[in-house]
Motif scaffolding. Structure first.
Motif, PDB file in Angstrom:
ATOM      1  N   LYS A 148      11.810 -33.542  18.903  1.00 42.75           N
ATOM      2  CA  LYS A 148      11.446 -34.673  18.021  1.00 42.75           C
ATOM      3  C   LYS A 148      10.799 -34.149  16.733  1.00 42.75           C
ATOM      4  N   ILE A 149      10.759 -32.824  16.578  1.00 41.11           N
ATOM      5  CA  ILE A 149      10.165 -32.236  15.366  1.00 41.11           C
ATOM      6  C   ILE A 149      11.228 -31.398  14.663  1.00 41.11           C
ATOM      7  N   ALA A 150      11.470 -31.697  13.395  1.00 37.70           N
ATOM      8  CA  ALA A 150      12.380 -30.880  12.582  1.00 37.70           C
ATOM      9  C   ALA A 150      11.557 -30.214  11.485  1.00 37.70           C
ATOM     10  N   ILE A 151      11.578 -28.894  11.481  1.00 37.16           N
ATOM     11  CA  ILE A 151      10.814 -28.160  10.469  1.00 37.16           C
ATOM     12  C   ILE A 151      11.788 -27.544   9.475  1.00 37.16           C
ATOM     13  N   GLY A 152      11.570 -27.841   8.195  1.00 35.40           N
ATOM     14  CA  GLY A 152      12.416 -27.280   7.140  1.00 35.40           C
ATOM     15  C   GLY A 152      11.613 -26.354   6.246  1.00 35.40           C
ATOM     16  N   PHE A 153      12.267 -25.305   5.808  1.00 36.02           N
ATOM     17  CA  PHE A 153      11.642 -24.385   4.851  1.00 36.02           C
ATOM     18  C   PHE A 153      12.485 -24.379   3.577  1.00 36.02           C
ATOM     19  N   THR A 154      11.819 -24.544   2.455  1.00 30.52           N
ATOM     20  CA  THR A 154      12.521 -24.400   1.182  1.00 30.52           C
ATOM     21  C   THR A 154      12.734 -22.920   0.926  1.00 30.52           C
ATOM     22  N   LEU A 155      13.977 -22.567   0.625  1.00 32.16           N
ATOM     23  CA  LEU A 155      14.308 -21.154   0.439  1.00 32.16           C
ATOM     24  C   LEU A 155      15.014 -20.946  -0.907  1.00 32.16           C
ATOM     25  N   GLU A 190      17.187 -25.304  -2.324  1.00 31.70           N
ATOM     26  CA  GLU A 190      17.126 -26.102  -3.543  1.00 31.70           C
ATOM     27  C   GLU A 190      15.788 -25.889  -4.220  1.00 31.70           C
ATOM     28  N   PRO A 191      15.756 -25.544  -5.451  1.00 33.21           N
ATOM     29  CA  PRO A 191      16.932 -25.394  -6.299  1.00 33.21           C
ATOM     30  C   PRO A 191      17.593 -24.032  -6.143  1.00 33.21           C
ATOM     31  N   VAL A 214      21.725 -27.989   0.317  1.00 32.98           N
ATOM     32  CA  VAL A 214      21.836 -27.127  -0.853  1.00 32.98           C
ATOM     33  C   VAL A 214      21.992 -27.961  -2.118  1.00 32.98           C
ATOM     34  N   GLY A 215      21.165 -27.680  -3.130  1.00 33.64           N
ATOM     35  CA  GLY A 215      21.237 -28.446  -4.367  1.00 33.64           C
ATOM     36  C   GLY A 215      20.899 -27.613  -5.586  1.00 33.64           C
ATOM     37  N   LEU A 216      21.287 -28.113  -6.754  1.00 32.36           N
ATOM     38  CA  LEU A 216      21.053 -27.408  -8.011  1.00 32.36           C
ATOM     39  C   LEU A 216      19.679 -27.754  -8.580  1.00 32.36           C
ATOM     40  N   MET A 217      19.255 -26.979  -9.553  1.00 33.76           N
ATOM     41  CA  MET A 217      17.996 -27.226 -10.264  1.00 33.76           C
ATOM     42  C   MET A 217      18.141 -28.503 -11.086  1.00 33.76           C
ATOM     43  N   SER A 218      17.206 -29.421 -10.912  1.00 36.74           N
ATOM     44  CA  SER A 218      17.248 -30.647 -11.686  1.00 36.74           C
ATOM     45  C   SER A 218      16.886 -30.349 -13.143  1.00 36.74           C
TER      46      SER A 218
END
Ligand code: SF4
Length: 277
Positions: A148-155, A190-191, A214-218
């Motif tokens: 029930k826990i989703a951990i995300g890391f920005t990379l 992202e970014p 995955v996303g681009l720099m705003s």
């Protein structure tokens, strides 16, 4: 297939729209400002800039942290049926896992959510909370279902642009620990600052990561289209049939146009629910 979302805007919980809406159906923000101090931070510019600070500040709509938790509980219970399906995302206006600053209130809210059978998604650039007493106490006290826990890391693999955050290598090690604990794991790539570093970051995370976003720099410099297309094709192919998923954000799809390829077995859309799998 995207589903229509009704609007809701409370003091703690709300339904994000636009780019944030690509991340989750529901989100919780207790703080504005962030000591990770990323040079590309979207909160420093635009509509959030008037409340930006280099230290997290409790939002002015809360009297104190006790009041913030009381408001959170009330808003959560008012929307409990939906939240049990989609979960709550922490947070868009700070890093919610900074020990001594944001982690403590986040853990109170996470504990409350899990005890009410509401899953949580947490996005961070920190690795040091895994050894913090407040995280260990939360786990020991409620003995959570880690699924029930989703951990995300920005990379981004660009530590030079994220001076207050944990280094990339520590984030990968923390992702591994979360994966081994039984949490869902995701990477927010992202970014994309440059293709080479994003590609390496994804390879580093791959053994321990269920979902890539995955996303681009705003508003920033865009990568070379041929290199980006190669990245898309490589990772669609790599994840195909692996059971792991990738969500290419609208910024990538719009930039590549007809050169973007959607793979049925690996690509998911913004409504993908990590807790359903
Ligand atoms: S972690 Fe997020 S909120 Fe914090 S400074 Fe970096 S981009 Fe901004």
């Amino acid at each position: 297939m995207k589903t229509e979302r009704k609007s809701f805007k409370g003091k703690s919980l709300y339904r994000p729209t636009g780019k944030a809406g690509e991340y989750s159906a529901w989100a919780c923000n207790f703080y504005t400002g962030c000591s990770n101090n990323c040079s590309y931070c979207y909160c420093k510019r635009g509509v959030m800039s008037h409340v930006w600070s280099e230290e997290p500040m409790l939002k002015k709509c809360f009297k104190d942290s006790d009041n913030a938790i009381a408001v959170f509980e009330k808003e959560m219970l008012a929307n409990i049926d939906e939240l049990r399906k989609t979960g709550i995302f922490f947070s868009f206006t700070t890093d919610p896992m900074i020990p001594g600053k944001t982690l403590e209130l986040t853990m109170e809210a996470v504990s409350l959510a899990l005890r009410n059978d509401v899953p949580v998604q947490i996005l961070t650039k920190r690795a040091d909370w895994l050894d913090a007493e407040v995280w260990k106490t939360m786990c020991a006290t409620i003995n959570p279902d880690y699924k029930k826990i989703a951990i995300g890391f920005t990379l981004t693999r660009r530590d030079d642009l994220e001076p207050g955050a944990s280094p990339h290598t520590e984030r990968i090690a923390a992702m591994k620990r979360c994966y081994e604990l039984g949490c869902h794991t995701f990477a927010s790539v992202e970014p994309i600052v440059d293709i080479v570093n994003s590609e390496c970051a994804m390879s580093d995370a791959y053994p321990f990561c269920e979902l890539f976003k995955v996303g681009l720099m705003s508003g920033g410099a865009k990568p070379d289209k041929h290199e980006l297309k190669a990245l898309v094709n490589k990772w669609n192919s790599t994840l195909d049939k692996s059971g792991k998923k990738i969500y290419w954000k609208q910024s990538v799809i719009d930039y590549l146009g007809d050169d973007f390829t959607f793979w049925m077995d690996s690509c998911v859309d913004s409504d993908y629910n990590i807790f359903s799998y």
